[in-house]
Structure formats: structure tokens, C-alpha cells
Write an enzyme that holds these catalytic residues in place. Structure first.
Site, mmCIF file in Angstrom:
data_model
loop_
_atom_site.group_PDB
_atom_site.id
_atom_site.type_symbol
_atom_site.label_atom_id
_atom_site.label_comp_id
_atom_site.label_asym_id
_atom_site.label_seq_id
_atom_site.Cartn_x
_atom_site.Cartn_y
_atom_site.Cartn_z
ATOM 1 N N SER A 1 -9.873 -1.220 7.118
ATOM 2 C CA SER A 1 -9.278 -0.954 5.804
ATOM 3 C C SER A 1 -8.490 -2.104 5.189
ATOM 4 C CB SER A 1 -8.374 0.275 5.879
ATOM 5 O OG SER A 1 -9.143 1.437 6.016
ATOM 6 N N LYS B 1 0.858 -1.180 0.000
ATOM 7 C CA LYS B 1 0.000 0.000 0.000
ATOM 8 C C LYS B 1 0.898 1.235 0.000
ATOM 9 C CE LYS B 1 -3.842 1.913 2.784
ATOM 10 N NZ LYS B 1 -4.714 1.657 3.938
ATOM 11 N N SER C 1 -9.718 1.301 3.028
ATOM 12 C CA SER C 1 -8.873 2.118 2.179
ATOM 13 C C SER C 1 -7.804 1.334 1.423
ATOM 14 C CB SER C 1 -8.207 3.191 3.031
ATOM 15 O OG SER C 1 -7.324 2.605 3.974
#
Length: 485
Positions: free
Chosen positions: A177, A78, A153
């Protein structure tokens, strides 16, 4: 079977037997990224040249007999993890060209084991969102249905696994997330106990809630990744000095006598019928394996979302104060004075959702409102924590849905932030309590979209939830289903 389709443990076996090289595996992965990335948009940056160099180094290590479970394995991160010499944007314009001078601890630990970084993944801007639609670099699509969101996310982290663009990925989980996108993309996603994995070098959203975790194709891979990144780090004062178990040894396939709690507040009217059906089938599977069930209550669940959006936004408004155009990140060229530069750099650099949360948090912390909002939210958070403590006096793990619905369509909830916030209703309490949770594939909706099952454990009870998740996986084949891209 193509090399990009293999799990960590399958690819590790082939590398160990010298049936393939890390360079070949990395080339296969890079070709896959190139082929499907225009449809999915899971990556912000692809590090092809460096990946091939690192793969060649990994092959040397393997030849010398210096091999770890992750040596030569293509992974992606990420874009919230600092990576030395590799652009790290947090999906925001304000960090569009930021190149960190050091690695996050979890990145350094993966590199030390010989993992090969193939790129940085898309996410909601500053990890604020549940759909990966707020990224400055464009939205990510769900590989199971390109018109649907992958979750957020860490949407890029889950979409890349579902699209087979990385063997494993790392994400972060502040209110769901990792688990929610893993559920929506048919992957395994683990949110470890707060303090189990170092947050050093992870761009902060809400420091008392953020936690690093893996997204993988199966539970064994998840255990391997957690073993690699977990453990005490002197650079993170919130990391806990406890030995790291060999999580893979916990995967016995046995759950006979395991006491599983069903929180009545999570099985509510309005739950999507496909999600309810998947939960009922999962409960039946566990019963057949000899697990015992008991209804439990987490009475303060109703207040979790409101509590979260006060605590998280307050911490975000403080954490994001550092982005002002002075030392790094976007600087406005329109500014007439120093104060003007701060104001305009932030106005130009942050997206709509980030601004909304900064304003919410600043309001909650402002003079006269601190006690009414932030302090009260922290007190309710303590009550939520005690709910879990009481529940775990009766049972070993909790079983719940991950999300109230399967993945929704892109654009469906962007105009209504409150509807978006409610998509994390079943994941947020775990972060507020600081304990651990895992999402495991447990079914498909009638529209063919994945549905995840959440298992919640006691603090530092990752072995328990990994064992329970692995046993479920051994008795179902949902984790073997692949998105037809």
C-alpha cells in the site's frame, strides 16, 4: 522554482540560510493544495490554520538555532494516523467525525522535529484496496492522468507528492500500500521491516502485516523521513529495540560489487511490455555501475496472494470488531436494541470492500475452518519467509517490478475484486516475510504513466536498499519528472 516544488533537503537548506521562512513555504503549499485539490482529491482534511501556527513556531525554533532536518517542512499524513484534535476517519463513514485524543507515535516524532502538518490524506477505506476508489470521501485521481487510479491503499499519500501538495507524506503498507501507489505516481515509497517503525496510534487493518513508511520525491528525502519515525517504542510491543542508523549516510552512490538477485517468479509471461522494458533498462543501468546479477528462486510466490487474503482478512475481522457504535464512531439512529445498534451501525458505517473482507476473515476463523484456512495460511507464510532467507544467503538485494502494469483506469477493476487483488502480486510477499522494500521511479509507459522498480532487502537492511535506490537515482532522471497538472 516555487517553494512547493522543493524536496525536504532543498527546502531545509533554504530555511537554514534564512532565504525563506517556514510560514512562506507553508503558504505556498496551502495555495498549491487549493489550486489542484479539486482535480486530484488527495486530501480528506486540510489543516490550514493549525499549519500556519505550527510554521510560525518552526520559524521561532530556526531563529533560536534549534533546527532539525524536518523543522518547518510541510508534511501530510494518510488518514489512518491518529492526530490529536484533528479528525481521523480512515476514509470510512463509521469514523466520519472521530477526533482522537492523542497522536500516533510516528506523528508525535514528526511534530517533535518541527514538521508542519498540512492535512490528512485520502486512502482506501480502512486501508483495504489497491486503487483508492473505496474511500467514503470519494476516489483520488492520479496526477499523471486524472482518469487513472493513483494506486492504493495509500493513494492520497502518493498523489499528494506527485501533485506537489506536500513535501513529504507518511503512509502504511500491509500488502504493497506504499510501494504500489508510489510506483503508479512516480514517487519513492519505502516499506520498512516489520517492527522498525512503531504502529502505536495507527488504525489497525492486519496487525502482523501493517507497517508505517514514507512517500517522498527522492531517496534522500525518504532516508530523512525514515530516520525521523523509526525506532523502538514501548507502546508497541512489536517494535524492535535496535538503534536507528543515520540512513542518509548510507547514500554513497556506490553499488560496485553489490549482488542483486532477480527472482524468476517475478519476471513472468503477462508482465506489461512497458514494465518489462523499464526493468531491463534498470538492470542495464546497475550493470554499468558495477553491480553483479544472479537469478534466484522464491518458489512459494504463487501462493502469496491467497495466503495474504486469509491472514489479512482474519486479522481485519478481529481488529474491526471494535467499531460498533457504542463508544465512538457512527451510531445508527434506527436501532431498536443494543444488538440492533451494533448490526445497523456496522451495516451503515462500513463500505462494500470492508464488509467483504470482514466476512472472508470471519469465515477463515470460524469453527471447523480455522485449521483448513487460517492455520494453513500461516504455515505457507513461513515457507515464503524461508524463500527470502535462502535468497539472501546468495545476494544482497532483490530487484523486481512493483506492479504487473502501470496505473489502470478508474472503475476498470472495481467489479472484479480478484483482478484488483492480483495488482499486489509482487508486493505482498515482502509483507508476509516481514522484510523491507522500496519503490523507485524507473520509467514511463508509452501512455506517459510512471513505472516503479522494487528493491527488496534483508530484514533491517533499509540502508542497503536505500543505497541501491539512491545510486540508481544518481544515474537516471526519472525522479525529476513531474506530472503536468
Amino acid at each position: 522554482m516555487e517553494l512547493f516544488e522543493l524536496t525536504i533537503h532543498e527546502l531545509h537548506d533554504k530555511l537554514k540560510k534564512k532565504e525563506v521562512s517556514s510560514v512562506e513555504a507553508t503558504e505556498s503549499m496551502l495555495a498549491r493544495i487549493e489550486a489542484v485539490e479539486p482535480k486530484v482529491n488527495a486530501f480528506i482534511t486540510v489543516t490550514a490554520d493549525q499549519a500556519l501556527k505550527d510554521a510560525a513556531e518552526a520559524d521561532k525554533r530556526i531563529a533560536d538555532g534549534d533546527m532539525d532536518k524536518l523543522t518547518g517542512i510541510p508534511v501530510a499524513l494518510k488518514d489512518i494516523f491518529l492526530t490529536k484534535g484533528v479528525r481521523t476517519t480512515c476514509a470510512s463513514r463509521i469514523l466520519e467525525n472521530f477526533i482522537p485524543p492523542y497522536d500516533a507515535t510516528s506523528v508525535a516524532r514528526l511534530k517533535a522535529r518541527g514538521a508542519v502538518l498540512v492535512g490528512k490524506l485520502n486512502q482506501d477505506e480502512f486501508a483495504m484496496g489497491s486503487s483508492t476508489e473505496s474511500s467514503y470521501f470519494g476516489k483520488t485521481s492520479n496526477p499523471w492522468n486524472l482518469e487513472c487510479i493513483p494506486g492504493g491503499s495509500s493513494g492520497g499519500s502518493a498523489a499528494a507528492i506527485a501533485a506537489q501538495q506536500a513535501t513529504a507524506t507518511l503512509g502504511t503498507d500491509t500488502g504493497g500500500s506504499i510501494r504500489q501507489p508510489a510506483s503508479h505516481c512516480g514517487c519513492v515509497g519505502l516499506k520498512p521491516t516489520y517492527g522498525r517503525v512503531s504502529r502505536y496510534g495507527v488504525i489497525a487493518y492486519a496487525s502482523s502485516l501493517d507497517q508505517v513508511g514514507p512517500v517522498t520525491r527522492d531517496v534522500t528525502d525518504c532516508a530523512i523521513m525514515l530516520e525521523a519515525v523509526a525506532g523502538y517504542d514501548a507502546k508497541d510491543s512489536t517494535s524492535v529495540d535496535l538503534p536507528v542508523p543515520e540512513y542518509t549516510k548510507a547514500l554513497t552512490g556506490q553499488v560496485k560489487g553489490l549482488k542483486i538477485g532477480l527472482p524468476r517468479e517475478y519476471f513472468i509471461e503477462g508482465l506489461d511490455p512497458d514494465v518489462q522494458k523499464a526493468m531491463d533498462e534498470a538492470i542495464a543501468t546497475y550493470r554499468q555501475m558495477g553491480a553483479e546479477f544472479q537469478e534466484v528462486s522464491l518458489p512459494h510466490t504463487d501462493y502469496a496472494v491467497a495466503t495474504y487474503y486469509l491472514v489479512a482478512t482474519a486479522e481485519a475481522s478481529s481488529n474491526l470488531a471494535r467499531y460498533d457504535g457504542a463508544r465512538f464512531g457512527h451510531r445508527s439512529h434506527e436501532a431498536q436494541s443494543l444488538l440492533d445498534m451494533y448490526r445497523k451501525s456496522r451495516a451503515e458505517g462500513f463500505g462494500e470492500e470492508v464488509k467483504r473482507r470482514i466476512m472472508l476473515g470471519t469465515y477463515a476463523l470460524s469453527s471447523g475452518y480455522y485449521d483448513a484456512y487460517y492455520l494453513k495460511a500461516q504455515k505457507v507464510r513461513t515457507l515464503i519467509m524461508h524463500d527470502f532467507i535462502k535468497a539472501f544467503e546468495q545476494v544482497d538485494v532483490l530487484l523486481t517490478p512493483v506492479a504487473p502494469t502501470p496505473a489502470f483506469r478508474i472503475g476498470e477493476k472495481t467489479s472484479d475484486p480478484l483482478q484488483m487483488y492480483l495488482s499486489d502480486i509482487f508486493t505482498i510477499p515482502v509483507n508476509l516475510a516481514g522484510t523491507c522494500g522500496i519503490s523507485v521511479p524507473a520509467g514511463l509507459s508509452r501512455a506517459g504513466l510512471p513505472i516503479g522498480l522494487q528493491l527488496i532487502g534483508k530484514p533491517f537492511g533499509e540502508e542497503n536498499i536505500l543505497r541501491a535506490a539512491h545510486a540508481f537515482e544518481q544515474n537516471t532522471d526519472w525522479h525529476k519528472r513531474r506530472a503536468a497538472l
